[in-house]
Design a protein around this motif. Sequence first.
Motif, PDB file in Angstrom:
ATOM      1  N   GLY A 268      33.627   6.481  -5.547  1.00 47.76           N
ATOM      2  CA  GLY A 268      32.411   5.708  -5.751  1.00 47.76           C
ATOM      3  C   GLY A 268      32.635   4.270  -6.173  1.00 47.76           C
ATOM      4  N   LEU A 269      33.769   3.682  -5.836  1.00 48.32           N
ATOM      5  CA  LEU A 269      34.056   2.307  -6.237  1.00 48.32           C
ATOM      6  C   LEU A 269      33.596   1.320  -5.165  1.00 48.32           C
ATOM      7  N   HIS A 270      32.813   0.331  -5.598  1.00 47.47           N
ATOM      8  CA  HIS A 270      32.406  -0.776  -4.727  1.00 47.47           C
ATOM      9  C   HIS A 270      33.530  -1.800  -4.756  1.00 47.47           C
ATOM     10  N   GLN A 271      33.702  -2.534  -3.653  1.00 52.14           N
ATOM     11  CA  GLN A 271      34.822  -3.475  -3.554  1.00 52.14           C
ATOM     12  C   GLN A 271      34.365  -4.818  -3.013  1.00 52.14           C
ATOM     13  N   VAL A 272      34.904  -5.892  -3.609  1.00 51.57           N
ATOM     14  CA  VAL A 272      34.746  -7.248  -3.082  1.00 51.57           C
ATOM     15  C   VAL A 272      36.132  -7.866  -3.028  1.00 51.57           C
ATOM     16  N   SER A 273      36.502  -8.361  -1.846  1.00 49.27           N
ATOM     17  CA  SER A 273      37.824  -8.959  -1.644  1.00 49.27           C
ATOM     18  C   SER A 273      37.675 -10.438  -1.324  1.00 49.27           C
ATOM     19  N   LYS A 274      38.514 -11.255  -1.930  1.00 50.45           N
ATOM     20  CA  LYS A 274      38.515 -12.698  -1.687  1.00 50.45           C
ATOM     21  C   LYS A 274      39.951 -13.174  -1.481  1.00 50.45           C
ATOM     22  N   LEU A 275      40.113 -14.038  -0.508  1.00 53.60           N
ATOM     23  CA  LEU A 275      41.400 -14.676  -0.264  1.00 53.60           C
ATOM     24  C   LEU A 275      41.335 -16.121  -0.736  1.00 53.60           C
ATOM     25  N   CYS A 276      42.430 -16.617  -1.255  1.00 50.11           N
ATOM     26  CA  CYS A 276      42.480 -18.006  -1.700  1.00 50.11           C
ATOM     27  C   CYS A 276      43.931 -18.469  -1.683  1.00 50.11           C
ATOM     28  N   TYR A 277      44.156 -19.681  -2.096  1.00 47.63           N
ATOM     29  CA  TYR A 277      45.506 -20.226  -2.208  1.00 47.63           C
ATOM     30  C   TYR A 277      45.741 -20.654  -3.646  1.00 47.63           C
ATOM     31  N   MET A 278      46.966 -20.452  -4.121  1.00 47.03           N
ATOM     32  CA  MET A 278      47.344 -20.873  -5.464  1.00 47.03           C
ATOM     33  C   MET A 278      48.560 -21.788  -5.369  1.00 47.03           C
ATOM     34  N   THR A 279      48.686 -22.660  -6.332  1.00 45.15           N
ATOM     35  CA  THR A 279      49.821 -23.564  -6.379  1.00 45.15           C
ATOM     36  C   THR A 279      50.852 -23.028  -7.379  1.00 45.15           C
TER      37      THR A 279
END
Length: 185
Positions: free
Chosen positions: A87-98
Amino acid sequence: MTTFQRISRSEERVPFPIPGLAADILHMRVKEGSKIRNLLRFATARMQGKEEDGSVPAVRQVVFTGLGRGITKTITCVEILKRKVEGLHQVSKLCYMTVNEVWDSPQQEVAGITVERTVPAICILLSKDPLDPQELGYQPPQTFSVPTEEEEKRGELLRTAGSPSSLLTAKRLCLDDWTGCPPKT
């Protein structure tokens, strides 16, 4: 040719790319050398409220972050946890880190260097509470069901249809009986 040794490594601290996170959220930083078993044992215990001394209440949300070569391990941890805690909802985000790295040479005449690299990163929020389905990267909870007898039979037929022996049998049938399998023109 000089040999450089890495002296230090620092990551740019940026806020989570997911808006509206609670202050008491569990943050799991997955690195290339992290052990999946250890990460999952800790996250599962916190999500289910099963600490050894019983003093820590269950958390409702957990964020997994990984960067560079740790991204695949991050995704693996999330997928396994979603199967363990239903029952887990998921939100995924991609980004860049320095990432800043300082390298030094053991030779005195060669100066050290500082390297600034931009690496991909992923941030995955798992929540027991419903999330906004309009948010980019949202995935609803998965439902795992036991296959019915009909689905099992259909799956068995599909598995045997792709086996090498069944392909040879099909070729033999086509070669023996042209009516069932006419030649291509």
